[in-house]
Scaffold this active site. Structure first.
Site, PDB file in Angstrom:
ATOM      1  N   GLY A 150       0.821  -1.202   0.000  1.00 28.46           N
ATOM      2  CA  GLY A 150       0.000   0.000   0.000  1.00 28.46           C
ATOM      3  C   GLY A 150       0.863   1.263   0.000  1.00 28.46           C
ATOM      4  O   GLY A 150       1.337   1.686  -1.043  1.00 28.46           O
TER       5      GLY A 150
ATOM      6  N   SER B  47       6.531  -4.490  -2.210  1.00 28.12           N
ATOM      7  CA  SER B  47       6.156  -3.098  -2.423  1.00 28.12           C
ATOM      8  C   SER B  47       6.315  -2.350  -1.099  1.00 28.12           C
ATOM      9  O   SER B  47       7.356  -2.449  -0.467  1.00 28.12           O
ATOM     10  CB  SER B  47       4.735  -3.020  -2.994  1.00 28.12           C
ATOM     11  OG  SER B  47       4.445  -1.735  -3.459  1.00 28.12           O
ATOM     12  N   TRP B  48       5.289  -1.578  -0.665  1.00 31.69           N
ATOM     13  CA  TRP B  48       5.398  -0.906   0.627  1.00 31.69           C
ATOM     14  C   TRP B  48       5.696  -1.911   1.749  1.00 31.69           C
ATOM     15  O   TRP B  48       6.417  -1.612   2.697  1.00 31.69           O
ATOM     16  CB  TRP B  48       4.116  -0.140   0.951  1.00 31.69           C
ATOM     17  CG  TRP B  48       3.965   0.130   2.433  1.00 31.69           C
ATOM     18  CD1 TRP B  48       3.112  -0.484   3.302  1.00 31.69           C
ATOM     19  CD2 TRP B  48       4.732   1.059   3.216  1.00 31.69           C
ATOM     20  NE1 TRP B  48       3.291  -0.003   4.571  1.00 31.69           N
ATOM     21  CE2 TRP B  48       4.274   0.956   4.555  1.00 31.69           C
ATOM     22  CE3 TRP B  48       5.749   1.970   2.925  1.00 31.69           C
ATOM     23  CZ2 TRP B  48       4.809   1.715   5.592  1.00 31.69           C
ATOM     24  CZ3 TRP B  48       6.285   2.728   3.954  1.00 31.69           C
ATOM     25  CH2 TRP B  48       5.814   2.596   5.271  1.00 31.69           C
TER      26      TRP B  48
ATOM     27  N   ASP C 273       9.271  -3.795 -13.859  1.00 29.62           N
ATOM     28  CA  ASP C 273       8.604  -2.974 -12.844  1.00 29.62           C
ATOM     29  C   ASP C 273       8.942  -1.504 -13.083  1.00 29.62           C
ATOM     30  O   ASP C 273      10.011  -1.035 -12.716  1.00 29.62           O
ATOM     31  CB  ASP C 273       9.053  -3.412 -11.451  1.00 29.62           C
ATOM     32  CG  ASP C 273       8.212  -2.800 -10.340  1.00 29.62           C
ATOM     33  OD1 ASP C 273       7.590  -1.750 -10.584  1.00 29.62           O
ATOM     34  OD2 ASP C 273       8.192  -3.369  -9.230  1.00 29.62           O
TER      35      ASP C 273
ATOM     36  N   HIS D 238       5.470  -4.917 -11.432  1.00 34.68           N
ATOM     37  CA  HIS D 238       5.090  -4.718 -10.033  1.00 34.68           C
ATOM     38  C   HIS D 238       3.961  -5.650  -9.621  1.00 34.68           C
ATOM     39  O   HIS D 238       3.846  -6.011  -8.446  1.00 34.68           O
ATOM     40  CB  HIS D 238       4.667  -3.264  -9.820  1.00 34.68           C
ATOM     41  CG  HIS D 238       4.755  -2.803  -8.403  1.00 34.68           C
ATOM     42  ND1 HIS D 238       5.954  -2.595  -7.754  1.00 34.68           N
ATOM     43  CD2 HIS D 238       3.784  -2.515  -7.487  1.00 34.68           C
ATOM     44  CE1 HIS D 238       5.730  -2.202  -6.512  1.00 34.68           C
ATOM     45  NE2 HIS D 238       4.426  -2.139  -6.324  1.00 34.68           N
TER      46      HIS D 238
END
Length: 320
Positions: free
Chosen positions: A43, A115-116, A271, A299
């Site tokens: 996120g 990711s986050w 990505d 991604h």
């Protein structure tokens, strides 16, 4: 090609009181006597989903998932304008993770995320290296301001029309300075229509950046339910406007603290939202990390990346 494990349900779940009125939802699946593993979602503000449970052999792992503050099943939900974002920072999330570990009586756990989620788990591991057995990442980010600037400005050179529309979503006075901060201000509006429009504009931009990838759905951000979309954008803009409250480059600088922790970093060559550069830099600073570049993945991942992640988790399932 390794497939996901069959769907499973939690055998235990609850709401952890982490202070300031925040309750963090957690669940545990798999083998109660298995190797502990924590799933750290992305996120920021995406929340968990049942698919995340299925990367782990449920006979070998004690799989822990949690919804970070303000999203998923945690409360108060960030779609509610009354939710106080002052108590939702990287430091708060790191403390929540450690409180959850203690609550569940876990000594050390494997960390998995992307990711986050990779930023958050790296920050946790560098702060608490003795609590981490191994790390598996699919999609490396460290949320440096240069990474944020690339995602919300620099990559616009590949999508000029879509970026112009994204830029037009904020008041003219905020277009030439910091778009992320301008969106963060819109997401604090008392007017739900303003928040919804800003969330829609943000998600259309995120979808555009991922649109060239060969795998995954066409609207990974815009396709979320309204409240989930608003919470995601409100939390993400809040975090990115503050550089995730991390000193620029600190996670790469302090990667030496991860020495002795076995890690596998998977990153898609395609990505565009999080270019390979960061994964490469992290692998060079972290003794013991293996970087695996997945040529057909962006991604959103791919079947090949999924298979290799499952393979890494298989490799680690019985290690001490």
């Amino acid at each position: 090609m390794a497939e996901l494990y069959p769907p499973i349900e939690p055998y235990e779940q609850g709401m952890l009181d982490v202070g300031n009125g925040n309750l963090v939802h957690w669940e545990v699946c798999g083998n109660p006597q298995g190797k502990p593993a924590l799933v750290v979602h992305g996120g920021p503000g995406s929340g968990c989903n049942p698919r995340m449970r299925r990367y782990f052999d449920p006979d070998a792992y004690r799989i822990v998932l949690f919804d970070q503050r303000g999203c998923g099943r945690s409360t108060p939900h960030a779609s509610d304008p009354a939710a106080d974002m002052r108590h939702n920072t990287t430091g708060h999330l790191l403390a929540d993770m450690e409180q959850l570990r203690e609550h569940l009586g876990i000594g050390r756990w494997l960390l998995y995320g992307g990711s986050w989620g990779s930023t958050l788990l790296l920050a946790y591991a560098e702060r608490h290296p003795l609590r981490v057995s191994e790390i598996v990442v699919d999609g490396v980010t460290t949320t440096r301001r240069r990474e944020i600037d690339w995602l919300y400005r620099g990559v616009g050179r590949f999508f000029p029309q879509q970026w112009d529309r994204f830029r037009a979503g904020v008041p003219e006075a905020g277009r030439g300075v910091d778009l992320v901060a301008a969106y963060a201000r819109l997401m604090e509006s008392d007017d739900r229509a303003v928040r919804e429009q800003a969330a829609d504009d943000w998600c259309r931009w995120e979808d555009a950046v991922l649109s060239l990838e060969p795998n995954g759905g066409p609207d990974p951000y815009s396709g979320r339910p309204s409240d989930a979309r608003i919470a995601l954008v409100r939390i993400a803009a809040h975090y990115f406007a503050h550089g995730a409250w991390l000193e620029e480059g600190a996670l790469l600088r302090d990667a030496r603290r991860l020495k002795g922790i076995a890690g596998v970093l998977f990153h898609g060559r395609l990505d565009l939202s999080s270019p390979l550069e960061t994964a490469w830099e992290l692998s060079r600073g972290w003794t013991g990390a293996e970087l695996v570049i997945v040529d057909d993945s962006g991604h959103k991942g791919s079947a090949a990346m999924r298979s290799q992640v499952i393979g890494a988790l298989e490799r680690f399932r019985y290690t001490a």
